[in-house]
Design an enzyme around this catalytic site. Structure first.
Site, PDB file in Angstrom:
ATOM      1  N   GLU A   1      -1.784  29.011   1.101  1.00 31.41           N
ATOM      2  CA  GLU A   1      -2.006  28.602  -0.297  1.00 31.41           C
ATOM      3  C   GLU A   1      -3.413  28.071  -0.485  1.00 31.41           C
ATOM      4  O   GLU A   1      -4.014  28.234  -1.546  1.00 31.41           O
ATOM      5  CB  GLU A   1      -0.946  27.555  -0.678  1.00 31.41           C
ATOM      6  CG  GLU A   1      -0.987  27.108  -2.129  1.00 31.41           C
ATOM      7  CD  GLU A   1      -1.878  25.875  -2.332  1.00 31.41           C
ATOM      8  OE1 GLU A   1      -2.334  25.664  -3.482  1.00 31.41           O
ATOM      9  OE2 GLU A   1      -2.129  25.161  -1.358  1.00 31.41           O
TER      10      GLU A   1
ATOM     11  N   GLN B   1       4.472  13.654  -4.857  1.00 23.22           N
ATOM     12  CA  GLN B   1       4.813  14.472  -3.697  1.00 23.22           C
ATOM     13  C   GLN B   1       4.172  13.935  -2.426  1.00 23.22           C
ATOM     14  O   GLN B   1       4.767  13.976  -1.341  1.00 23.22           O
ATOM     15  CB  GLN B   1       4.365  15.919  -3.923  1.00 23.22           C
ATOM     16  CG  GLN B   1       5.264  16.704  -4.854  1.00 23.22           C
ATOM     17  CD  GLN B   1       4.836  18.158  -4.984  1.00 23.22           C
ATOM     18  OE1 GLN B   1       4.133  18.693  -4.122  1.00 23.22           O
ATOM     19  NE2 GLN B   1       5.245  18.801  -6.061  1.00 23.22           N
TER      20      GLN B   1
ATOM     21  N   PRO C   1       5.045  20.867 -11.178  1.00 20.39           N
ATOM     22  CA  PRO C   1       6.337  20.477 -11.769  1.00 20.39           C
ATOM     23  C   PRO C   1       6.142  19.375 -12.803  1.00 20.39           C
ATOM     24  O   PRO C   1       5.246  18.527 -12.680  1.00 20.39           O
ATOM     25  CB  PRO C   1       7.121  19.956 -10.552  1.00 20.39           C
ATOM     26  CG  PRO C   1       6.442  20.528  -9.365  1.00 20.39           C
ATOM     27  CD  PRO C   1       5.002  20.643  -9.730  1.00 20.39           C
TER      28      PRO C   1
ATOM     29  N   ASP D   1       9.678  24.180  -1.717  1.00 19.07           N
ATOM     30  CA  ASP D   1       8.570  23.706  -0.872  1.00 19.07           C
ATOM     31  C   ASP D   1       8.566  22.185  -0.729  1.00 19.07           C
ATOM     32  O   ASP D   1       8.103  21.649   0.275  1.00 19.07           O
ATOM     33  CB  ASP D   1       7.226  24.186  -1.433  1.00 19.07           C
ATOM     34  CG  ASP D   1       6.875  23.538  -2.766  1.00 19.07           C
ATOM     35  OD1 ASP D   1       6.003  22.659  -2.790  1.00 19.07           O
ATOM     36  OD2 ASP D   1       7.489  23.920  -3.790  1.00 19.07           O
ATOM     37  N   GLN D   2       9.128  21.463  -1.721  1.00 13.80           N
ATOM     38  CA  GLN D   2       9.151  20.007  -1.650  1.00 13.80           C
ATOM     39  C   GLN D   2      10.151  19.488  -0.611  1.00 13.80           C
ATOM     40  O   GLN D   2      10.071  18.328  -0.205  1.00 13.80           O
ATOM     41  CB  GLN D   2       9.486  19.414  -3.016  1.00 13.80           C
ATOM     42  CG  GLN D   2       8.442  19.701  -4.088  1.00 13.80           C
ATOM     43  CD  GLN D   2       8.748  18.982  -5.387  1.00 13.80           C
ATOM     44  OE1 GLN D   2       8.858  17.756  -5.410  1.00 13.80           O
ATOM     45  NE2 GLN D   2       8.895  19.728  -6.463  1.00 13.80           N
TER      46      GLN D   2
ATOM     47  N   HIS E   1       3.699  28.499  -1.456  1.00 14.53           N
ATOM     48  CA  HIS E   1       3.679  27.048  -1.255  1.00 14.53           C
ATOM     49  C   HIS E   1       4.656  26.642  -0.151  1.00 14.53           C
ATOM     50  O   HIS E   1       4.354  25.762   0.660  1.00 14.53           O
ATOM     51  CB  HIS E   1       4.026  26.322  -2.562  1.00 14.53           C
ATOM     52  CG  HIS E   1       2.884  26.193  -3.508  1.00 14.53           C
ATOM     53  ND1 HIS E   1       2.549  27.183  -4.382  1.00 14.53           N
ATOM     54  CD2 HIS E   1       1.975  25.190  -3.705  1.00 14.53           C
ATOM     55  CE1 HIS E   1       1.498  26.811  -5.097  1.00 14.53           C
ATOM     56  NE2 HIS E   1       1.125  25.604  -4.700  1.00 14.53           N
TER      57      HIS E   1
END
Length: 445
Positions: free
Chosen positions: A100, A190, A217, A381-382, A404
């Protein structure tokens, strides 16, 4: 001079040699010491071989060797903790241009650096971007993480393409971070929220920036989707929107409280189940009239009901009275019989009809459901960092794996050595498995 007297002279010289420590620097002292002992032993063995019948000399030789060994051990032992600490604090080099190649590498690396008490050096930051290096929002996130863990940042400035972070001890307290732009508050979260897992008390954060920003987000997603799923792993936090902030001014404010955890646990999300209800929020702020929120909600409802007839849909219509600038957006969430949460969202902007905003959100939700996964594209991805740190095995069924997510797996594998396995079932269906490292609180005082 006979052989015994030569040994005695050598022994006396050796004691004098070891006593003059000023001859050595800390970097080469041990190597020179070992070399000196080795040379002495070789000489003694040669002389011993020349006269094998000399028993008194043999006893003297073994006494010499024993005393030299004691000397070496006594000399080296005080350095043991020093060299151990050096080994523990070697920097891990991370290429910020891979996959990424953006801010996500920085966020994940900084989070894991803090939790693992592992210094990092991130190079080639955003090398492939039009404007390489740190931007204001990235720098703010790094500074927030460093403050929470009492760490030290080097070369941290806007435009920098290389930065190092040496973490310290995470402490309970209150922290504040302001991007100074409309940079996403969710992206700050995050990086910062997982850092507080093993703090010595509650951590309070005030984050200022964009609450609803493009290419990230929305804050509503963090509160309504990420928060309950993270709680299944054992990460608990509360979040309150004090005021929303939009592009270009930002200025939104969110208050967060993170409760420390004893450790994370593996989670299995492999069965989407059936949709039981749809809910969400459609909001406007500033000069935008409330009817726009109604239009977005109705258009999203029409898209969803085409495929999910008879499912109750309840979208709150909100006119924000507190906020910086004007903006609008919508988030719709599907809850399933197995407890899965999948979402669709969209933001309004100048020249974009409210009808199109609602349709985009509805279509995104329906597509996420059709993929058959248990998490959507923004959530997958989180969860990677949580999977890597958890005790036990995590297994998650999702749609197509995003870039991601692939990047998050790369960084987590590099820093934690957790074992990930990705199985592509179809073009639109992927299973991500991870045997977590079971991280517990680290004594990094």
């Amino acid at each position: 001079m006979n052989i015994t007297r030569r040994m005695q002279a050598s022994f006396k010289y050796s004691n004098s040699y070891f006593s003059r420590k000023h001859r050595f620097s800390s970097s080469n002292r041990l190597s020179q010491l070992a070399r000196c002992v080795a040379i002495r032993r070789v000489k003694m063995k040669v002389e011993l071989f020349l006269d094998p019948e000399d028993m008194p000399m043999r006893e003297f030789y073994f006494q010499f060797v024993r005393r030299r060994l004691v000397t070496v051990v006594q000399y080296i032992y005080p350095f043991k903790s020093h060299f151990t600490n050096m080994a523990q604090h070697q920097f891990i080099d991370i290429d910020g241009s891979v996959l990424e190649g953006g801010g996500q590498i920085l966020r994940n690396a900084a989070t894991l650096s803090c939790l693992l008490n592992q210094p990092i050096r991130v190079q080639k930051i955003r090398a492939g971007r039009e404007k390489p290096g740190l931007r204001a929002q990235h720098l703010t996130g790094l500074q927030l993480v460093a403050e929470i863990c009492g760490g030290k940042l080097e070369n941290a400035a806007v435009g920098s393409t290389e930065v190092t972070l040496t973490p310290g001890k995470v402490r309970a307290g209150s922290y504040k971070a302001d991007t100074g732009t409309a940079g996403s508050i969710c992206l700050l979260m995050q990086a910062a929220v997982p850092c507080c897992l093993f703090s010595d008390g509650d951590v309070h954060m005030t984050l200022i920036g964009g609450t609803n920003a493009e290419m990230a987000p929305q804050i509503d997603f963090a509160m309504m989707v990420f928060r309950p799923v993270a709680a299944q792993f054992g990460l608990h936090f509360d979040c309150h929107i004090k005021k929303r902030g939009f592009f270009p001014k930002g200025g939104g404010e969110v208050n967060i409280k993170v409760t420390p955890s004893a450790g994370l646990r593996g989670v299995t999300l492999m069965d989407q189940g059936t949709v039981t209800r749809v809910y969400g929020i459609s909001f406007v702020a500033g000069v935008i009239p409330k009817k726009v929120a109604h239009i977005m909600s109705e258009c999203a409802r029409e898209i969803i009901t085409e495929d999910y007839r008879g499912i109750p849909i309840n979208v709150d219509i909100v006119k924000e009275t507190q906020g910086i600038g004007s903006g609008c957006g919508i988030l719709v969430i599907a809850e399933t019989s197995t407890g899965c949460l999948l979402a669709g969202s969209a933001l309004g902007k100048k020249g974009k009809p409210a009808e199109k905003v609602g349709q985009e959100a509805g279509e995104m939700l329906v597509n996420n459901l059709f993929n058959g996964g248990c998490v959507d594209e923004f959530l997958q991805d989180q969860l990677i960092v949580l999977m890597a740190l958890a005790e036990g095995k995590s297994e998650i069924l999702c749609g197509p794996m995003s870039l991601h997510t692939e990047t998050a797996i790369h960084v987590a594998s590099l820093m934690t050595k957790a074992k990930f396995e990705v199985q592509e079932l179809t073009k639109n269906s992927t299973i991500i498995k991870c045997e977590g490292i079971g991280l517990k609180a680290v004594n990094n005082s």
